[in-house]
Scaffold this motif. Structure first.
Motif, mmCIF file in Angstrom:
data_model
loop_
_atom_site.group_PDB
_atom_site.id
_atom_site.type_symbol
_atom_site.label_atom_id
_atom_site.label_comp_id
_atom_site.label_asym_id
_atom_site.label_seq_id
_atom_site.Cartn_x
_atom_site.Cartn_y
_atom_site.Cartn_z
ATOM 1 N N SER A 3 0.792 -1.244 -0.062
ATOM 2 C CA SER A 3 0.085 0.089 -0.152
ATOM 3 C C SER A 3 0.791 1.193 0.089
ATOM 4 N N GLY A 4 2.142 1.243 -0.365
ATOM 5 C CA GLY A 4 2.845 2.235 -0.356
ATOM 6 C C GLY A 4 4.234 1.878 0.720
ATOM 7 N N GLU A 5 4.863 3.432 0.621
ATOM 8 C CA GLU A 5 6.346 3.167 1.405
ATOM 9 C C GLU A 5 5.901 3.262 2.849
ATOM 10 N N MET A 6 6.632 2.437 3.509
ATOM 11 C CA MET A 6 6.516 2.250 5.094
ATOM 12 C C MET A 6 7.944 2.299 5.520
ATOM 13 N N TRP A 40 13.197 10.171 13.061
ATOM 14 C CA TRP A 40 13.450 8.784 13.749
ATOM 15 C C TRP A 40 15.140 8.648 13.610
ATOM 16 N N ARG A 41 15.937 8.394 14.598
ATOM 17 C CA ARG A 41 17.289 8.287 14.185
ATOM 18 C C ARG A 41 17.930 9.434 13.611
ATOM 19 N N GLY A 42 17.414 10.645 14.028
ATOM 20 C CA GLY A 42 17.750 11.830 13.367
ATOM 21 C C GLY A 42 17.481 12.125 12.043
ATOM 22 N N VAL A 43 16.560 11.369 11.532
ATOM 23 C CA VAL A 43 16.102 11.516 10.047
ATOM 24 C C VAL A 43 14.598 12.018 10.145
ATOM 25 N N ARG A 44 14.372 12.982 9.408
ATOM 26 C CA ARG A 44 12.882 13.646 9.431
ATOM 27 C C ARG A 44 12.044 12.902 8.240
ATOM 28 N N HIS A 45 10.795 12.497 8.757
ATOM 29 C CA HIS A 45 9.934 11.868 8.130
ATOM 30 C C HIS A 45 8.407 12.736 8.240
ATOM 31 N N PRO A 46 7.896 12.908 6.938
ATOM 32 C CA PRO A 46 6.662 14.054 6.878
ATOM 33 C C PRO A 46 5.458 13.123 7.440
ATOM 34 N N ALA A 47 4.276 13.945 7.760
ATOM 35 C CA ALA A 47 3.296 13.379 8.210
ATOM 36 C C ALA A 47 2.719 12.538 7.100
ATOM 37 N N GLY A 48 1.995 11.383 7.592
ATOM 38 C CA GLY A 48 1.508 10.501 6.753
ATOM 39 C C GLY A 48 2.384 9.523 6.548
ATOM 40 N N THR A 49 3.384 9.343 7.076
ATOM 41 C CA THR A 49 4.380 8.324 7.098
ATOM 42 C C THR A 49 3.773 7.066 7.696
ATOM 43 N N THR A 50 3.951 5.873 6.874
ATOM 44 C CA THR A 50 3.541 4.692 7.532
ATOM 45 C C THR A 50 4.479 4.010 8.367
ATOM 46 N N VAL A 51 4.344 3.592 9.611
ATOM 47 C CA VAL A 51 5.425 3.214 10.364
ATOM 48 C C VAL A 51 5.081 1.617 11.001
ATOM 49 N N HIS A 52 6.019 0.839 10.465
ATOM 50 C CA HIS A 52 5.487 -0.771 10.827
ATOM 51 C C HIS A 52 6.558 -1.298 11.733
ATOM 52 N N VAL A 53 5.973 -2.114 12.567
ATOM 53 C CA VAL A 53 6.611 -2.946 13.548
ATOM 54 C C VAL A 53 6.130 -4.381 13.269
ATOM 55 N N PRO A 54 7.345 -5.315 12.898
ATOM 56 C CA PRO A 54 6.973 -6.673 12.697
ATOM 57 C C PRO A 54 7.093 -7.281 14.118
ATOM 58 N N ILE A 55 6.066 -7.255 14.868
ATOM 59 C CA ILE A 55 6.424 -7.479 16.488
ATOM 60 C C ILE A 55 6.381 -9.061 16.493
ATOM 61 N N GLY A 56 5.918 -9.797 15.353
ATOM 62 C CA GLY A 56 5.941 -11.312 15.498
ATOM 63 C C GLY A 56 7.505 -11.472 15.665
ATOM 64 N N PHE A 57 8.247 -11.083 14.684
ATOM 65 C CA PHE A 57 9.577 -11.229 14.523
ATOM 66 C C PHE A 57 10.409 -10.875 15.536
ATOM 67 N N PRO A 114 0.583 -10.508 13.828
ATOM 68 C CA PRO A 114 2.209 -10.085 13.554
ATOM 69 C C PRO A 114 2.684 -8.937 13.067
ATOM 70 N N ASP A 115 1.743 -8.005 12.657
ATOM 71 C CA ASP A 115 2.506 -6.641 12.035
ATOM 72 C C ASP A 115 1.617 -5.496 12.882
ATOM 73 N N LEU A 116 2.375 -4.581 13.477
ATOM 74 C CA LEU A 116 1.534 -3.341 13.949
ATOM 75 C C LEU A 116 2.059 -2.367 13.181
ATOM 76 N N VAL A 117 0.836 -1.446 12.661
ATOM 77 C CA VAL A 117 1.146 -0.431 11.709
ATOM 78 C C VAL A 117 0.289 0.767 12.234
ATOM 79 N N ARG A 118 1.030 1.701 12.173
ATOM 80 C CA ARG A 118 0.687 3.161 12.498
ATOM 81 C C ARG A 118 0.837 4.249 11.382
ATOM 82 N N VAL A 119 0.148 5.253 11.428
ATOM 83 C CA VAL A 119 0.599 6.610 10.587
ATOM 84 C C VAL A 119 0.805 7.664 11.331
#
Length: 451
Positions: free
Chosen positions: A87-90, A342-359, A330-335
Motif C-alpha cells: 500500500s505504499g512506502e513504509m 527517527w534516528r535523526g532522520v526527518r519523515h513527513p506527516a502521513g508516514t506509515t510506520v511498521h513494527v514486525p512484532i512477531g519477528f 504479527p505486524d503493527l502499523v501506525r500512521v
C-alpha cells in the motif's frame, strides 16, 4: 579582499546537513514483499484462511520472513528502513528503542488509522474505534474501555462469565479428542452470551453474517461493498434488538449503561467484541498444545487449577506465552499525524510506520529462548512492559480487551484441564528444538485422559 571574504564565508556556521533515510534497494524490496508483506495478505488481513495457514506451516514460511528481516537489520545497522509495501512506502523499525517509542507515542502523533486498514474494516465496523481518529476516536475508546473494564485483571462480570464458560465447556470435556471445531463452537456461544446475553446464544445466523463481513474485509473493502453495507445494517439491527434488554453483565449492557458523547455509537464495537472473543478459540488450542508438549508445565497448571488459585497466574502466563510465540496480529502499523524524526532522520506527516512484532518477540538475539515455550518469563515483575514482547501492544494503542481475552482464554483452558490430562497431541512438538514459526491450528488434535 577576496581572501578575506573567503575566510568570513568559511567561518560562517552552515546549517546541519539533513541525513538521508535508510532505504531498501530494489532487490531488498522484492525480497521483503515476497517473504513478508505478500504472505500476510494471502493469509488474510482481517480473517485467517486456514488452508493457507496449513500450507505455510508445511513450508515453514515464517523462517523466510525472519531471514529477510534479520538481513535488513544487519545491513542497515538497526536503523529504521524505508521499504515499498503493497500500500505504499513504509518505515520498518528494527531497534528496541525505536519500538519502545512506537508504543509510547500519543495517538495524535502515531495514529492507528492506516489507510489500507480503514478500507478493509470500514464495511465491518464503520463506527468502531479502529476506524476512527482524533476526538471521535477518544470518545469511542472511552465507551469501549468502560465496557471491557480495560486494564482490570478481574472483570466486574467475572462471576457471570465463569458460569457461562463452565456451561459451554461441558461438551468439550465429554469427548476424548479435542480440536478446533469444538472449541470454535464453544467460544462462539460464549461470545454471544457475554456480549449480548443468553437470548443470542443460538443465533448462528448473526455469527454467519459477521464472519462473511470479516472474510470480505480480507479484500481491503473491495469485495461487494454495497452488499457488505446491507449485511452490516441487518447485523446492526439484530444486535440492537438483543442489546435492548441484555443483562447488565453483558458488554452491550455495560456500553449502554452510561451517557455517551454525541456522535458516538455505544454499540459500534459490538461486532468487534463478538469476533474477538471467538478468536480466543485458536489461542486456547495452541496453549493446550504447548502444555501437552511440556508435561512439567502442565502439572504446574493443573495444580494451580485444583487449588483454585485466584487469577490463575501460571495459566495466564502460559496463554501470554502462546501469544508471544503465535501472535494474533504479527505486524503493527501506525500512521504519523505530524512530521517526526527517527534516528535523526526527518519523515513527513502521513508516514506509515511498521513494527514486525512477531519477528521481534521471537528474535533470539534480543529475547532469551525466543523460540522456546517459557511461560515463567511472564511472572517476572515488569514483563508486561517489555517492548520486545508485546502481543497486545503497549501504550495508548494497547488492545483494551487484553485482560478480558486472557480471562476468558484462561477460564476455558482451566475447564478443559480440570479433572483431565492432555495425554497425546498432534502435531508432536520437539521441545528440544526451536518451536515452529507457525502452527496449522485447524490440524491440531488433543487427547483428553484421566490423570
Amino acid at each position: 579582499m577576496t581572501h578575506s571574504t573567503e575566510t568570513r564565508e568559511a567561518a560562517r556556521p552552515r546549517p546541519p546537513r539533513r541525513r538521508p533515510p535508510a532505504r531498501a534497494g530494489l532487490a531488498e524490496t522484492v525480497r521483503f514483499m515476497a517473504t513478508h508483506t505478500l504472505p500476510v495478505f494471502v493469509r488474510g488481513v482481517a480473517s485467517p484462511r486456514f488452508g493457507v495457514v496449513a500450507l505455510y506451516s508445511r513450508l515453514n514460511q515464517p523462517a523466510w520472513s525472519d531471514a529477510t528481516l534479520r538481513s535488513m537489520r544487519a545491513r542497515h545497522g538497526g536503523a529504521p528502513v524505508l521499504v515499498r509495501g503493497l500500500s505504499g512506502e513504509m518505515l520498518v523499525l528494527f531497534d528496541e528503542e525505536d519500538v519502545a517509542r512506537f508504543f509510547a507515542e500519543p495517538m495524535d502523533v502515531l495514529a492507528m488509522d492506516a489507510r489500507d486498514r480503514l478500507d478493509s474494516l470500514s464495511v465491518f465496523e464503520p463506527t468502531g474505534v479502529i476506524c476512527s481518529h482524533g476526538r471521535l476516536r477518544e470518545d469511542r475508546r472511552e465507551v469501549n474501555d468502560r465496557a471491557l473494564a480495560a486494564g482490570q485483571d478481574v472483570h466486574p462480570s467475572c462471576a457471570e462469565y465463569q458460569r457461562i464458560v463452565t456451561q459451554e465447556c461441558r461438551p468439550l470435556t465429554a469427548t476424548t479428542v479435542l480440536g478446533l471445531p469444538g472449541l470454535r463452537t464453544a467460544l462462539a456461544r460464549i461470545s454471544r452470551r457475554t456480549v449480548l446475553g443468553d437470548r443470542a446464544a443460538d443465533d448462528t445466523e448473526l455469527a454467519g453474517w459477521l464472519t462473511t463481513l470479516r472474510d470480505r474485509a480480507n479484500w481491503m473493502g473491495r469485495s461487494r461493498p454495497e452488499a457488505s453495507r446491507a449485511l452490516y445494517a441487518r447485523a446492526e439491527e439484530r444486535i440492537a434488538r438483543y442489546a435492548a434488554d441484555a443483562p447488565e453483565h453483558t458488554l452491550a449492557a455495560r456500553a449502554l449503561a452510561a451517557p455517551c458523547p454525541e456522535g458516538t455509537d455505544p454499540l459500534g464495537q459490538t461486532h468487534h467484541w463478538l469476533l474477538a472473543v471467538e478468536v480466543c478459540a485458536p489461542v486456547v488450542l495452541r496453549t493446550l498444545l504447548l502444555l501437552a508438549a511440556h508435561p512439567a508445565e502442565q502439572d504446574e497448571v493443573r495444580a494451580e487449577i485444583a487449588a483454585d488459585t485466584p487469577g490463575l497466574p501460571r495459566l495466564r502466563a502460559c496463554v501470554r506465552e502462546s501469544l508471544r510465540l503465535y501472535p494474533i496480529v504479527p505486524d503493527l502499523v501506525r500512521v504519523t499525524r505530524a512530521a517526526t524524526q527517527w534516528r535523526g532522520v526527518r519523515h513527513p506527516a502521513g508516514t506509515t510506520v511498521h513494527v514486525p512484532i512477531g519477528f521481534h518477540q521471537r528474535d533470539p538475539e534480543r529475547v532469551p529462548g525466543g523460540h522456546l515455550f517459557a511461560p515463567g518469563r511472564w511472572l517476572v515483575p515488569g514483563a508486561d512492559l517489555d517492548p520486545r514482547t508485546a502481543p497486545f501492544g503497549q501504550g495508548p494503542g494497547r488492545c483494551p480487551g487484553d485482560r478480558l481475552g486472557l480471562l476468558l482464554s484462561s477460564l476455558v483452558c482451566a475447564e478443559v484441564l480440570r479433572g483431565n490430562r492432555l495425554t497425546g497431541a498432534r502435531p508432536v512438538l520437539d521441545t528440544g528444538r526451536p518451536l515452529p514459526g507457525i502452527l496449522d491450528t485447524a490440524g491440531i488434535r488433543l487427547r483428553l485422559g484421566r490423570p
